[in-house]
Write an enzyme that holds these catalytic residues in place. Sequence first.
Site, short mmCIF file in Angstrom:
data_model
loop_
_atom_site.label_atom_id
_atom_site.label_comp_id
_atom_site.label_asym_id
_atom_site.label_seq_id
_atom_site.Cartn_x
_atom_site.Cartn_y
_atom_site.Cartn_z
N PRO A 163 0.60 -1.02 -0.06
CA PRO A 163 0.12 0.11 0.03
C PRO A 163 0.79 1.25 -0.09
O PRO A 163 0.20 2.59 0.25
CB PRO A 163 -0.88 -0.32 1.45
CG PRO A 163 -0.13 -0.77 2.25
CD PRO A 163 0.68 -1.89 1.37
N CYS A 164 2.01 1.25 -0.54
CA CYS A 164 2.83 2.50 -0.22
C CYS A 164 2.67 3.48 -0.94
O CYS A 164 2.66 4.60 -0.91
CB CYS A 164 4.42 2.21 -0.22
SG CYS A 164 4.83 1.16 -1.42
N LYS A 165 1.99 3.17 -2.12
CA LYS A 165 1.61 4.06 -3.06
C LYS A 165 0.08 4.45 -3.07
O LYS A 165 -0.42 5.28 -3.89
CB LYS A 165 1.78 3.67 -4.58
CG LYS A 165 3.53 3.92 -4.74
CD LYS A 165 4.08 5.11 -5.00
CE LYS A 165 5.46 5.11 -5.32
NZ LYS A 165 6.64 4.56 -4.41
#
Lengths: 327, 362
Positions: free
Chosen positions: B256-258
């Site tokens: 989910p980092c982006k």
Amino acid sequence: MAALQFSPFTSQVSPQLWHQLSKLKIDVLKLSQDSIDLKATYGAGRTIVDRESGKDIGMGCMLSASGDGFLKDRFAPAANVAIASGAVINYNTIEEFKDSNKKALFSQTADQIWASFDTDEPQISRFLLITFADLKKYKFFYWFAFPAFVPADAWTVKESGGLASAESVFGTEKLEKIADVLPAHPSAFLLKECENGTFETAPLSKYAAFFKEVPEDVRTIGFLDPSSDPQSPGWPLLNILAYLFHLTPTHKSHRVLAWRDSVVPAAGSPASAWKSRFATVVASPNSVPGVRPSAVGWERNAQGKLAPRMADLGSSMDPLQLAEQAC
Amino acid sequence: MNAIQSQYLRWRETVAPVLRESKFKEHGKITPEEFVIAGDFLTYKFPLWSWQKGDAKPREHLPADKQYLLLQGAPCPRRATSLVYTDAEEDGEQLLSMGGGSSKEDEWVQTHAGRTAPTSHPDEIDDIPDDDAVTADMQRMNLKANESMPSEDDIPDMEEEDLEDALNSNIVASVKPTQPEANNNNIQKTRKYDAMITYDKLYQTPRLWLLGYDENGTPLKPQQVFEDVSADHANKTVTIEPFPHSTSLTLASVHPCKHASVMRKVIERMNASMIEEQRKSHQSPGASSSTAAPASGGSKKWIGGALRRVTGGGTASAEKSPVATNDGEEEDGMKVDWYLVVFLKFLSSIVPTIELDSTSSF
């Protein structure tokens, strides 16, 4: 009149079930080979449109079982799926698994279903699962049985073209109203149209009271149909029909609505959007009430043989393989 | 090493503070409460999704019976690698205008436009050419995928045809899936996915996890899941990690980092065009006096139009409108309820062949 064919269940077992079974085996069951309860679910048969070819693809007739099914307090099925109860027998050795008296176990499960027909809660989709868990190799051998009663002379369909689309029988407006009154976890239900145009449902066992004032030719039996095949209803219908024949042997013909629209098509979508099917199913005049018909329903494996299946969970349970995959 | 790393990741998520303030429009992030609201909306509108409890210790920032969302058996008729782009298809590109975009740089390229069906049969899609980049990547990971596939030898020979002497072939439709020519129906064997959406407390966004089954219902190895992830994301944003709501599962997950920044962009555009529509409806004589909450039917129409413009239609070219409104009117734009619906649309670019999105009618 054509003989009606039924789509058999295919099991889809989540790896969680094997994780949970391993835990149970080590912590609770130990060497016990008593049967344990398991709850599984099936949803309406799904069809998707292939984005590239534009054709409909049927998803078959699936029964899903997951680890939650062992745990009463964790089991949280979606609202529009039906719940099937079953028994799991886990054998300690592969030899015991092989040599188990499968005919006796199957017939025992079929007897349980038959006995439940005399109660208020007929068990339409009870199943049996025999397993052998090779805990050292993370391999699980399993075999499902979905006993269904088959009359000596097959059920037939009155409609000349086989199953008809429900939309052609009821129309969009009525189907939308039916969708509104569907019970939660609707495995099978009775359906009638009231005078003011609304619909009412009731459990199967209320047949006599619910349909008292309703002429025979408009009584409708609905069931959640896990099959996506346009021409064959799903496995549960066999037991529903057997139950109805047991309950009211004089009614040899039933209007059946095979409900397949777990998501109601939005207004304005194409005409073929409703997937539910309809048929008038007729019993053979030779059928004898009161006698338990023979039952079939061992699941075939991927090769189409009557043999167990195997799940290899080495890649998600074996610490060595897990370590290898880690980057 | 992996254990230490996942312990660290788990610890990092545990100590991360719970997001309290609603920031979904500014940052694309949501609070756990908003995750529950959006999840409730998703399960209500699209009942194939359901809330689950999980078999691990419940996360305290979420209700015990609403730990994560589950969609069972999402079909995946072909491998994402079959969508790999070739030079010949560049002619098929089309420029699409995004909802709020008026300038040229806001246009999106629609690829695969006018693409026709491949001639290969979906059953045979497993034959991915060896020189394919994704396949090569997977081989580098030392999978031994073929070695550990259940072979017939592993299964004890215990076919018992006599078990079903009463089996009447007139009763059973399509019992032998290995003989497609005997099937006169439209059933095709496809991979299926159980999709889970969890709330990631560290990144404060939803997170997708995938559990795949092959054509015979056998669980896919996590690495086989990469075949269904678009080549841009396989091995990059899709990782294999322990599933937080189970004590035992290790699953493929879209990292989910982006997510927050992508969601922020999509929401910004949708919000702008929705506010535009809301403003229009306020300016119309009848509606201007109503300062009460917008009618529910109306808001559905707004988002419907906005979604169509953002995600597919590409025909509208509404003027960009200022996001900030100072007059205290009801122009509140997109509601957080829709967050997960939009999230699913975004995910369909990462896992293009998995039919997660039954929301296309909206």
